[in-house]
Scaffold this motif. Structure first.
Motif, PDB file in Angstrom:
ATOM      1  N   GLU A 406       0.818  -1.114  -0.140  1.00  0.00           N
ATOM      2  CA  GLU A 406       0.100   0.021   0.206  1.00  0.00           C
ATOM      3  C   GLU A 406       0.944   1.150   0.001  1.00  0.00           C
ATOM      4  O   GLU A 406       0.462   2.325  -0.430  1.00  0.00           O
ATOM      5  CB  GLU A 406      -0.829  -0.002   1.176  1.00  0.00           C
ATOM      6  N   GLN A 407       2.033   1.121   0.662  1.00  0.00           N
ATOM      7  CA  GLN A 407       2.717   2.431   0.713  1.00  0.00           C
ATOM      8  C   GLN A 407       3.365   2.624  -0.719  1.00  0.00           C
ATOM      9  O   GLN A 407       3.427   3.753  -1.241  1.00  0.00           O
ATOM     10  CB  GLN A 407       3.851   2.143   1.541  1.00  0.00           C
ATOM     11  N   ILE A 408       3.879   1.687  -1.611  1.00  0.00           N
ATOM     12  CA  ILE A 408       4.352   1.797  -2.925  1.00  0.00           C
ATOM     13  C   ILE A 408       3.209   2.247  -3.897  1.00  0.00           C
ATOM     14  O   ILE A 408       3.407   3.201  -4.442  1.00  0.00           O
ATOM     15  CB  ILE A 408       4.706   0.372  -3.230  1.00  0.00           C
ATOM     16  N   THR A 409       2.054   1.787  -3.598  1.00  0.00           N
ATOM     17  CA  THR A 409       0.801   2.218  -4.308  1.00  0.00           C
ATOM     18  C   THR A 409       0.623   3.692  -4.154  1.00  0.00           C
ATOM     19  O   THR A 409       0.369   4.477  -5.228  1.00  0.00           O
ATOM     20  CB  THR A 409      -0.518   1.409  -4.209  1.00  0.00           C
ATOM     21  N   ASP A 410       0.526   4.010  -2.873  1.00  0.00           N
ATOM     22  CA  ASP A 410       0.113   5.476  -2.447  1.00  0.00           C
ATOM     23  C   ASP A 410       1.197   6.342  -3.129  1.00  0.00           C
ATOM     24  O   ASP A 410       0.858   7.272  -3.589  1.00  0.00           O
ATOM     25  CB  ASP A 410       0.176   5.677  -1.052  1.00  0.00           C
ATOM     26  N   ALA A 411       2.400   6.099  -3.023  1.00  0.00           N
ATOM     27  CA  ALA A 411       3.872   6.847  -3.441  1.00  0.00           C
ATOM     28  C   ALA A 411       3.579   6.779  -4.691  1.00  0.00           C
ATOM     29  O   ALA A 411       3.907   8.242  -5.423  1.00  0.00           O
ATOM     30  CB  ALA A 411       4.769   6.150  -3.123  1.00  0.00           C
TER      31      ALA A 411
END
Length: 483
Positions: A406-411
């Motif tokens: 989720e951190q990658i997707t948001d970034a």
């Protein structure tokens, strides 16, 4: 415009009832064992290498089946007299088996078995390799990707330092290893079964009938990522005797590079194909071209590979970086928590959120026209599939960067950039991605780099031809020069 065109960028397209990407061999071996336990009629294993001694699971199982490959296949055959198991192994790969101490017990026994049939495949030009990796069960379920069922492949996605379970059958410690494959059911799996039977016929002269089975199978515990999705099957096969040259994988790779608008995410064991590098360089020169992120190992294994593949990579990195006017290219390698390099063996390409390709083919010349390879491609035609493709890419990046998906997707959504996302999560300790070193080449390195000795593009006498799909459909104001 669809990127999947039968006879050009792929062999055939078929619907997959279910499909999933499996990252790292711990999961693949576990799910392959689960699927083989469900086999009623046939198991076909086709690979570059195969070792009967490796364990497919490393914990207690709630069944009576063996965990090691050789005993498992014997157990399956003894339990079901209707089951036919066929193993097709590259003939020159047997040298690797003998060199690492694999016992000839199973090899000799299976060569004379009525249920388990082991054949060494020599239907290839001199020095060519059978590199595709297929496992097909009852013509209902297929695994297709980059993982061989052999020594040195097993690892979890943690890639821990000194992992006690990551040892060879002889007890030697082995380094972290990143890999990937796919699991597919439905008509696309039936087609992969046809490909496997064709390979068997080329190698042995024997024709195998398609298996008929009414019920569907799927590995226990494997989540389904894609449902009712079209799968393109692409091949590489060198011209040999009455078989014509097949270069569908090279064509679809070049088509994906030519069609990407924002992102091109690549994982490969090598970066050694000049044709691929020149296509990437052409896109990087464009003002509005895509970002290109390549994940490689830190270096190749063995003296010959270092002299050929690594030397070629140095030259091609320089070629691409010279064309990278807008700073949109990175070639990186992953490290684990202890900052030890993780060997990248996966062969993946993702163009934007639109196309996902995964299989056995690397970014080297052999995979484009000299070895046998098989890749599968999923092309998105709706937002749901685009979201699933981007989820696969983000999962891979999250593994390499040691953070949540989720951190990658948001970034990526926030920055609009894969490269800035990598920069956001880069750190000097723990998991991460490092810049691939570019060393100075010696005179000997220059001689080996991009030579036909270890990495030929085509069999002798076979001329390169640019596919009409690339000539007709991907023209730009300044046409892409593909040689």
């Amino acid at each position: 415009m669809s990127i999947l065109v039968a006879g050009q960028t792929c062999w055939q397209t078929h619907k997959a009832d279910n499909a999933s990407v499996i990252i790292d061999a711990d999961k693949f071996f576990r799910h392959a064992r689960s699927a083989m336990l469900k086999a009623k009629h046939s198991i076909m294993l086709i690979g570059w290498d195969f070792d009967t001694r490796i364990g497919l699971v490393h914990d207690d199982q709630n069944d009576d089946a063996p965990v090691r490959v050789g005993p498992l296949l014997d157990w399956l055959a003894a339990r079901n007299p209707d089951l036919q198991i066929r193993i097709l192994k590259w003939d020159l790969g047997v040298v690797n088996s003998l060199a690492r101490g694999e016992t000839p017990f199973y090899v000799l026994k299976w060569m004379f078995s009525k249920q388990i049939h082991l054949k060494l495949d020599g239907a290839h030009p001199a020095m060519s390799a059978h590199h595709m990796k297929l496992l097909v069960i009852d013509d209902q379920l297929a695994f297709c990707g980059g993982i061989d069922m052999t020594v040195g492949r097993w690892d979890t996605s943690d890639h821990r330092e000194n992992e006690p379970r990551r040892r060879s059958p002889m007890g030697f410690a082995q380094g972290p290893w990143h890999d990937a494959t796919t699991c597919i059911s439905g008509p696309a799996a039936v087609a992969l079964g046809e490909l496997a039977r064709t390979r068997w016929r080329y190698a042995t002269g024997q024709t195998i009938r398609k298996t008929e089975r009414d019920d569907q199978i799927w590995p226990d515990g494997l989540d389904v990522e894609f449902e009712n999705v079209a799968i393109g099957i692409a091949r590489t096969a060198p011209q040999y005797e009455d078989r014509q040259q097949v270069s569908e994988i090279e064509t679809i790779k070049l088509a994906m590079i030519g069609s990407a608008r924002k992102y091109l995410y690549i994982e490969s064991q090598y970066f050694a194909s000049r044709r691929i590098a020149e296509a990437i360089a052409a896109r990087l020169k464009e003002v509005d071209g895509p970002e290109v992120l390549v994940i490689n190992p830190e270096g190749a294994g063995g003296w010959l590979e270092a002299k050929t593949m690594d030397s070629a990579r140095v030259r091609l990195i320089r070629l691409v970086e010279d064309a990278d006017r807008f700073d949109r290219f990175r070639i990186l390698y992953p490290v684990n928590e202890s900052r030890s390099p993780i060997y990248v063996h996966a062969k993946i390409m993702v163009a934007d959120d639109d196309v996902l390709k995964l299989g056995s083919a690397n970014l080297n010349n052999r995979s484009m026209g000299f070895d046998t390879e098989c890749d599968i491609t999923i092309e998105a035609h709706d937002q749901s599939t685009r979201g699933k493709i981007s989820r696969v890419r983000d999962t891979l990046l999250a593994e390499h960067l040691g953070c949540a998906v989720e951190q990658i997707t948001d970034a990526v959504k926030t920055t609009g950039s894969l490269l800035r996302t990598v920069d956001t999560f880069s750190r000097s300790i723990g998991r991460g991605l490092m810049k691939v070193p570019v060393r100075e080449l010696t005179v000997a390195d220059e001689v080996f780099a991009e030579s036909d000795f270890a990495d030929p593009e085509r069999p002798a006498g076979v001329k390169y031809r640019t596919a009409s799909f690339l000539q007709q459909r991907l023209r730009r104001p300044k046409p892409l020069q593909l040689g």
